[in-house]
Design a protein around this motif. Structure first.
Motif, PDB file in Angstrom:
ATOM      1  N   CYS A  17       0.853  -1.197   0.000  1.00 26.27           N
ATOM      2  CA  CYS A  17       0.000   0.000   0.000  1.00 26.27           C
ATOM      3  C   CYS A  17       0.879   1.233   0.000  1.00 26.27           C
ATOM      4  O   CYS A  17       1.954   1.236   0.599  1.00 26.27           O
ATOM      5  N   ASN A  20      -0.482   4.891   4.709  1.00 28.91           N
ATOM      6  CA  ASN A  20      -0.192   4.278   5.999  1.00 28.91           C
ATOM      7  C   ASN A  20      -1.236   4.794   7.003  1.00 28.91           C
ATOM      8  O   ASN A  20      -0.881   5.420   8.006  1.00 28.91           O
ATOM      9  N   CYS A  21      -2.492   4.536   6.707  1.00 26.41           N
ATOM     10  CA  CYS A  21      -3.585   5.126   7.499  1.00 26.41           C
ATOM     11  C   CYS A  21      -3.546   4.640   8.951  1.00 26.41           C
ATOM     12  O   CYS A  21      -3.258   3.461   9.201  1.00 26.41           O
ATOM     13  N   CYS A  24      -5.653   1.475   9.802  1.00 28.11           N
ATOM     14  CA  CYS A  24      -5.548   0.350   8.871  1.00 28.11           C
ATOM     15  C   CYS A  24      -5.619  -1.007   9.581  1.00 28.11           C
ATOM     16  O   CYS A  24      -4.770  -1.339  10.408  1.00 28.11           O
ATOM     17  N   ARG A  26      -5.023  -3.818   8.360  1.00 24.65           N
ATOM     18  CA  ARG A  26      -3.944  -4.726   7.937  1.00 24.65           C
ATOM     19  C   ARG A  26      -2.678  -4.513   8.764  1.00 24.65           C
ATOM     20  O   ARG A  26      -1.833  -5.390   8.830  1.00 24.65           O
ATOM     21  N   LYS A  29       2.538  -3.330   6.523  1.00 24.51           N
ATOM     22  CA  LYS A  29       2.418  -3.918   5.183  1.00 24.51           C
ATOM     23  C   LYS A  29       3.706  -4.657   4.797  1.00 24.51           C
ATOM     24  O   LYS A  29       4.742  -4.467   5.425  1.00 24.51           O
ATOM     25  N   ASN A  88      -7.935   2.835  -2.909  1.00 27.37           N
ATOM     26  CA  ASN A  88      -7.870   4.042  -2.068  1.00 27.37           C
ATOM     27  C   ASN A  88      -7.934   5.344  -2.879  1.00 27.37           C
ATOM     28  O   ASN A  88      -7.930   6.430  -2.301  1.00 27.37           O
ATOM     29  N   HIS A 124      -8.210   8.222   5.898  1.00 24.02           N
ATOM     30  CA  HIS A 124      -7.584   8.270   4.572  1.00 24.02           C
ATOM     31  C   HIS A 124      -7.242   9.713   4.213  1.00 24.02           C
ATOM     32  O   HIS A 124      -6.149   9.993   3.710  1.00 24.02           O
ATOM     33  N   SER A 220      -5.705  -8.510  10.450  1.00 22.88           N
ATOM     34  CA  SER A 220      -4.411  -7.890  10.127  1.00 22.88           C
ATOM     35  C   SER A 220      -3.554  -8.910   9.384  1.00 22.88           C
ATOM     36  O   SER A 220      -3.808 -10.124   9.462  1.00 22.88           O
TER      37      SER A 220
END
Ligand code: SF4
Length: 271
Positions: A17, A20-21, A24, A26, A29, A88, A124, A220
């Motif tokens: 991605c 780097n919100c 997030c 997830r 990354k 995004n 975002h 995640s």
């Protein structure tokens, strides 16, 4: 290995991605992308899909993976009713719209069945303004909105699951991830339950990560590998992975009803 029909199949095609919100799910990354092997091992065991959803990471960073999936679905004549992708919006890709055109044509109904959603919420936007790319972002939105495949924005008015970076948010904004329970039924040509010779139907949602792990849609990256790692499509069939979880085998009518109920509860749970 017998093939199966999946009501909703989510493929996490990439862990890459460019944002780097802070919310997030997830978390950290990496550069993992879904390999040809995982794509083929997954799609080779599928007889049909209700909704095929493409997630990330940011899918526009791995468009070649999307190309592979779409061309394989078409080559293998796998019936699908609907296709959705969430991005995004920071990257404008004409190729993405061409691919949506391709899959929409393949689905072949008169209405639009390839849908593009864009994540848009305060987290975002914070990230986009930190990177000073608001102007490009707004231009992209304008262009995407003009496409007939544009479906709408995904926001986070609801509470977030406490996964990835969301564990650092105020607790009041999050709820623990509730795993979605897969269900199975077997239906023969006469629409009767037939475990021996019927088609295996799985619902409401099966998620596969870039490395072939059957996992939870909102987990995640770390938890997909550990806590919510149910098995890998490179080693086992999706049917066996779901059965090994000890999930209920239901009669077709009960399956439909229960599946709809679980999906609804999942999307609205504490949110
Ligand atoms: S929320 Fe989406 S856009 Fe933001 S960092 Fe995570 S994957 Fe990237």
């Amino acid at each position: 290995m017998r093939k199966c029909y999946i009501q909703n199949l989510a493929l996490i095609i990439t862990n890459k991605c460019n944002l780097n919100c802070s919310h997030c799910l997830r978390g950290e990354k990496n550069n993992d992308c879904m390999s040809d092997k995982v794509i083929e091992a997954t799609l080779n065991q599928i007889q049909g899909i209700g909704n095929l959803a493409i997630n990330g990471g940011e899918p526009t960073l791995s468009l070649d993976r999307l190309e592979k999936i779409i061309s394989y679905v078409i080559e293998k004549h796998i019936p699908i009713d609907e296709f959705t992708i969430t991005i995004n919006g920071t990257i404008y890709s004409k190729r993405l719209l061409e691919l949506l055109e391709e899959i929409n044509r393949y689905i072949g109904s008169k209405s639009v069945n390839a849908l593009l959603a864009i994540s848009l919420d305060k987290y975002h936007l914070d990230e986009i303004s930190k990177l000073k790319i608001q102007k490009e972002f707004l231009e992209n939105l304008q262009k995407y909105q003009e496409s007939k495949y544009f479906y709408g924005y995904r926001n986070t008015k609801q509470k977030l699951f406490r996964e990835g970076f969301a564990i650092n948010l105020d607790e009041k904004l999050t709820v623990p991830l509730r795993p979605i329970r897969p269900l199975i039924t077997y239906v023969d040509k006469n629409k009767k339950f037939n475990r021996e010779n019927g088609l295996c139907n799985i619902g409401p949602l099966v998620t596969i990560n870039p490395n072939g792990i059957v996992t939870e849609c909102d987990a995640s990256i770390k938890n997909q590998e550990n806590l919510y790692n149910y098995g890998n499509v490179l080693n086992n069939s999706i049917e066996d992975i779901i059965l090994a979880k000890g999930e209920l085998i239901l009669k077709p009518k009960k399956f439909e009803k229960e599946s709809n109920r679980l999906l609804k509860r999942y999307w609205t749970y504490n949110r």
